[in-house]
Design an enzyme around this catalytic site. Structure first.
Site, PDB file in Angstrom:
ATOM      1  N   PHE A 188      -0.814   3.718  11.594  1.00  9.31           N
ATOM      2  CA  PHE A 188      -1.319   2.406  11.387  1.00  9.31           C
ATOM      3  C   PHE A 188      -1.129   1.671  12.373  1.00  9.31           C
ATOM      4  CE2 PHE A 188      -2.646  -1.528   9.513  1.00  9.31           C
ATOM      5  CZ  PHE A 188      -3.629  -1.437   8.624  1.00  9.31           C
TER       6      PHE A 188
ATOM      7  N   ALA B 265       4.440   0.086  12.773  1.00 11.82           N
ATOM      8  CA  ALA B 265       4.383  -1.218  13.558  1.00 11.82           C
ATOM      9  C   ALA B 265       3.598  -2.294  12.328  1.00 11.82           C
ATOM     10  CB  ALA B 265       3.492  -1.242  14.700  1.00 11.82           C
TER      11      ALA B 265
ATOM     12  N   HIS C 201      -0.319  -8.587   1.845  1.00 10.36           N
ATOM     13  CA  HIS C 201      -0.119  -7.088   1.597  1.00 10.36           C
ATOM     14  C   HIS C 201       1.187  -6.681   2.579  1.00 10.36           C
ATOM     15  CE1 HIS C 201      -1.497  -3.237   0.068  1.00 10.36           C
ATOM     16  NE2 HIS C 201      -1.045  -2.647   0.950  1.00 10.36           N
TER      17      HIS C 201
END
Ligand code: DLZ
Length: 165
Positions: free
Chosen positions: A30, A88, A96
């Site tokens: 991600f 990261a 979230h």
């Protein structure tokens, strides 16, 4: 002073000599434009410190939330000296982020406690992408921390235990 000199004075420090150490890196995908650079920075520094390609294990996971479980798998191997978790977390717009950040840092700390293996917290948390991009060189610092801690643990668990018996 050398590590031996320090030990003679009751002080301990891990050297930055990575030769003979096996280091696992668990990297989140991600925000890959950041994590791929963190990974390259860590990998390059491990090489510079003497950790060979054969002694590096690199595991890719979808996001930072998945780092602790994969780190646990690697830290549970008898041949791994240290684990580096790279991710990261960029705040963005959603709540979230807070849940993922808390679960990730708690999880990584727990892996270190439960396995007794150094687990390096290489997850950068920033308010925006620009702040994250300028911090990708931290991968090298995390690599140094892993080598130093692995060597320190070897001293504390091996030599020191023999000395106190
Ligand atoms: C869902 C999510 C969000 C919103 N933000 C990030 C982030 O900034 N950095 C990161 O590494 N991962 C993020 N994720 C994905 C979660 O870590 C995880 O992969 C998913 O929730 C699936 O479990």
């Amino acid at each position: 002073m050398t590590s031996q000199d320090l030990r003679d004075h009751g002080e301990f420090t891990g050297s930055r000599d990575g030769r003979g150490l096996k280091i696992a890196i668990v990297a989140a995908r991600f925000n890959e434009y950041v994590t791929s650079q963190l990974l390259e920075s860590a990998r390059g520094e491990l090489t510079r410190l003497g950790v060979t390609a054969a002694d590096r294990l690199i595991v890719h996971v979808p996001g930072s939330f998945e780092l602790p479980l994969a780190a646990m798998k690697m830290a549970s191997r008898s041949d791994v000296d240290a684990v580096i978790c790279l991710g990261a977390l960029i705040r963005g717009e959603t709540a979230h982020f807070e849940y993922v950040a808390d679960a990730t840092s708690d999880g990584i700390a727990r892996v270190a406690r439960e396995t007794g293996i150094p687990v390096i917290m290489g997850v950068i948390t920033t308010y925006n992408a620009e702040q994250a991009v300028v911090r990708t060189g931290l991968g090298a610092d995390y690599a140094v921390a892993a080598v130093e801690m692995a060597n320190l643990y070897r001293q504390l668990e091996g030599q020191y235990r023999k000395e106190v018996r």
